[in-house]
Scaffold this motif. Structure first.
Motif, PDB file in Angstrom:
ATOM      1  N   SER A   1      -8.518  -6.252  -2.042  1.00  0.00           N
ATOM      2  CA  SER A   1      -8.797  -7.687  -1.980  1.00  0.00           C
ATOM      3  C   SER A   1      -9.284  -8.146  -3.347  1.00  0.00           C
ATOM      4  O   SER A   1      -9.535  -7.323  -4.231  1.00  0.00           O
ATOM      5  CB  SER A   1      -9.831  -8.002  -0.900  1.00  0.00           C
TER       6      SER A   1
ATOM      7  N   THR B   1      -8.183  -1.065   1.837  1.00  0.00           N
ATOM      8  CA  THR B   1      -7.818  -2.474   1.753  1.00  0.00           C
ATOM      9  C   THR B   1      -8.119  -2.997   0.354  1.00  0.00           C
ATOM     10  O   THR B   1      -9.248  -2.846  -0.139  1.00  0.00           O
ATOM     11  CB  THR B   1      -8.600  -3.315   2.774  1.00  0.00           C
TER      12      THR B   1
ATOM     13  N   TYR C   1       0.818  -1.202   0.000  1.00  0.00           N
ATOM     14  CA  TYR C   1       0.000   0.000   0.000  1.00  0.00           C
ATOM     15  C   TYR C   1       0.853   1.254   0.000  1.00  0.00           C
ATOM     16  O   TYR C   1       1.957   1.290   0.544  1.00  0.00           O
ATOM     17  CB  TYR C   1      -0.900   0.033   1.243  1.00  0.00           C
TER      18      TYR C   1
END
Length: 121
Positions: free
Chosen positions: A71, A69, A60
């Motif tokens: 995913s 986040t 990140y």
């Protein structure tokens, strides 16, 4: 050649959350790392985060670490960006991009059309 379509953008108040999605087609999604970028008009393209093909590794940018986040769901050929604690400076067009390999975190060869995120103060 991969085709990428982002969705989920919109208008949200500061402190709120959004989840962006990126659906891929045209090649085997599970073979490639996937990343998120953003760009505000007049500014450079900014890297946000990247995830390896099997979700074992993520990376990140400092500007979003702990708030965003990345995913993926390889069964759905879909990449996600969960964005929490949004700030007005997060306002931008958000893009997903495909890497050239499973753990390729530096080169991207496919881009979506982008989805606008606007955070009001």
């Amino acid at each position: 050649q991969v085709q990428l379509v982002e969705s989920g953008g919109g208008l949200v108040q500061a402190g709120g959350s959004l989840r962006l999605s990126c659906v891929a087609s045209g090649r085997t999604f599970s073979y490639y790392a996937m990343a998120w970028f953003r760009q505000d008009p007049g500014k450079d393209l900014e890297f946000l985060g990247v995830i390896s093909c099997s979700s074992t590794r993520t990376l990140y940018a400092d500007s979003v670490k702990g708030r965003f986040t990345v995913s993926r769901d390889n069964t759905k050929n879909t990449l996600y960006l969960q964005m929490n604690s949004l700030k007005p400076e997060d306002t931008a067009v958000y893009y997903c991009a495909s890497g050239y390999g499973c753990n390729d975190f530096t080169n991207y060869g496919g881009w979506g059309q982008g989805t606008q995120v606007t955070v009001s103060s």
